[in-house]
Design a protein around this motif. Structure first.
Motif, short mmCIF file in Angstrom:
data_model
loop_
_atom_site.label_atom_id
_atom_site.label_comp_id
_atom_site.label_asym_id
_atom_site.label_seq_id
_atom_site.Cartn_x
_atom_site.Cartn_y
_atom_site.Cartn_z
N PHE A 1 -3.64 -40.52 45.57
CA PHE A 1 -3.89 -41.15 46.87
C PHE A 1 -5.30 -40.89 47.39
N GLU A 2 -5.87 -39.73 47.07
CA GLU A 2 -7.24 -39.43 47.53
C GLU A 2 -8.29 -39.98 46.59
N GLU A 3 -7.86 -40.45 45.41
CA GLU A 3 -8.73 -41.10 44.41
C GLU A 3 -9.92 -40.21 44.02
N SER A 4 -9.65 -38.90 43.94
CA SER A 4 -10.70 -37.96 43.55
C SER A 4 -10.05 -36.69 43.03
N ILE A 5 -10.75 -36.01 42.11
CA ILE A 5 -10.27 -34.69 41.69
C ILE A 5 -11.04 -33.58 42.40
N LEU A 6 -12.01 -33.98 43.23
CA LEU A 6 -12.75 -33.01 44.04
C LEU A 6 -12.36 -33.22 45.50
N LEU A 7 -11.61 -32.27 46.04
CA LEU A 7 -11.02 -32.42 47.37
C LEU A 7 -11.69 -31.47 48.34
N THR B 1 -9.98 -30.12 57.32
CA THR B 1 -10.86 -30.51 58.42
C THR B 1 -12.27 -29.94 58.28
N GLU B 2 -12.39 -28.78 57.64
CA GLU B 2 -13.71 -28.19 57.38
C GLU B 2 -13.67 -27.49 56.03
N ASP B 3 -14.82 -27.47 55.36
CA ASP B 3 -14.91 -26.80 54.05
C ASP B 3 -16.37 -26.43 53.84
N THR B 4 -16.70 -25.17 54.06
CA THR B 4 -18.11 -24.76 54.00
C THR B 4 -18.60 -24.58 52.56
N ASN B 5 -17.69 -24.54 51.60
CA ASN B 5 -18.08 -24.37 50.20
C ASN B 5 -18.03 -25.70 49.45
N GLY B 6 -16.93 -26.43 49.59
CA GLY B 6 -16.85 -27.77 49.03
C GLY B 6 -16.37 -27.87 47.60
N ARG B 7 -16.03 -26.74 46.98
CA ARG B 7 -15.54 -26.80 45.60
C ARG B 7 -14.16 -26.14 45.52
N ASN B 8 -13.15 -26.96 45.27
CA ASN B 8 -11.77 -26.49 45.12
C ASN B 8 -11.17 -27.20 43.90
N ASP B 9 -10.05 -26.69 43.41
CA ASP B 9 -9.43 -27.26 42.20
C ASP B 9 -7.97 -27.61 42.47
N PHE B 10 -7.56 -28.75 41.92
CA PHE B 10 -6.13 -29.12 42.00
C PHE B 10 -5.63 -29.58 40.62
N LEU B 11 -6.31 -29.11 39.56
CA LEU B 11 -5.90 -29.48 38.20
C LEU B 11 -5.07 -28.39 37.52
N LEU B 12 -5.45 -27.14 37.70
CA LEU B 12 -4.88 -26.05 36.90
C LEU B 12 -3.74 -25.35 37.62
N ALA B 13 -2.75 -24.96 36.84
CA ALA B 13 -1.57 -24.26 37.36
C ALA B 13 -1.92 -22.83 37.74
N PRO B 14 -1.12 -22.20 38.61
CA PRO B 14 -1.36 -20.79 38.93
C PRO B 14 -1.35 -19.92 37.68
N CYS B 15 -2.25 -18.95 37.61
CA CYS B 15 -2.25 -18.06 36.45
C CYS B 15 -0.92 -17.31 36.40
N SER B 16 -0.46 -17.08 35.18
CA SER B 16 0.85 -16.45 34.96
C SER B 16 0.73 -15.40 33.86
N LYS B 17 1.80 -14.67 33.66
CA LYS B 17 1.85 -13.71 32.56
C LYS B 17 1.44 -14.38 31.25
N GLU B 18 1.95 -15.61 31.07
CA GLU B 18 1.67 -16.34 29.83
C GLU B 18 0.21 -16.77 29.73
N THR B 19 -0.43 -17.02 30.88
CA THR B 19 -1.86 -17.37 30.87
C THR B 19 -2.65 -16.29 30.15
N PHE B 20 -2.39 -15.04 30.51
CA PHE B 20 -3.17 -13.93 29.94
C PHE B 20 -2.79 -13.66 28.49
#
Length: 198
Positions: free
Chosen positions: A57-63, A81-100
């Motif tokens: 719906f936002e038509e972007s991977i950079l939110l 409403t505000e974002d002073t850094n401007g770089r966030n991610d919505f692609l990767l799953a939370p790190c887990s035991k299996e991640t490591f």
């Protein structure tokens, strides 16, 4: 509700309630620290934050500021409403035991965002399988022209923050991420505060 700062210690998490119309501010007090954020409809936990719907719906991977985060039922959950850094991610799953284990060949125990999200949401009746892909605040995920993904240190500096306005009554869980690569190699706290207006 006051602006009182709540502290999430390194490699831990906290769950809390956010009322419709309230403002959640998530701050990186020291710089280069990711916070995984999960949101659920407080009155029906089967409605939860959705990476796929949001990217669609936002038509972007950079939110960033001006974007909404959407639920699996195509409802707006929060507005950034505000974002002073401007770089966030919505692609990767939370790190887990299996991640490591799988990605870093780590043996033995390692704290993880999935564990911290699960542990803090369990008192609300949720299990690990209920945890959706988190919105990874301050996470710096890059990709090349062939689609190869790389996780680089956050670009956030000390004091950078992202502010969210709740579009519905929410159950929220935040972490101070536990993955070395995501946080420039060190683990730091995350701060948050809730207010009724900015």
């Amino acid at each position: 509700m006051s602006h009182q700062i709540q502290i999430i210690k390194p490699q831990t998490g906290k769950a809390f309630l956010l009322n419709k119309g309230q403002i959640l501010t998530v701050t990186d007090p020291q710089g280069q620290q990711v916070s995984d954020m999960v949101m659920l409809n407080r009155h029906d936990h089967s409605e939860k934050i959705s990476s796929g719907k949001t990217l669609d719906f936002e038509e972007s991977i950079l939110l960033t500021a001006g974007n909404f985060l959407w639920s699996n039922r195509s409802n707006k959950m929060v507005k950034i409403t505000e974002d002073t850094n401007g770089r966030n991610d919505f692609l990767l799953a939370p790190c887990s035991k299996e991640t490591f284990e799988i990605m870093y060949d780590h043996k033995g125990y390692h704290p993880s965002c999935l564990e911290n999200l699960t542990k803090n949401l369990e008192p609300f009746g949720l299990t690990q399988d209920d945890i959706p892909t988190a919105f990874n605040i301050f996470m710096n995920v890059q990709f090349d022209e062939k689609g190869k993904i790389s996780v680089l240190p956050p670009t956030s500096k000390a004091g950078d923050f992202v502010r969210f306005e709740a579009m519905m009554d929410l159950l929220v869980c935040l972490t101070a991420c536990s993955a070395e690569d995501s946080n420039g190699g060190t683990f730091k706290p995350i701060h948050y505060s809730i207010s009724d207006s900015v």
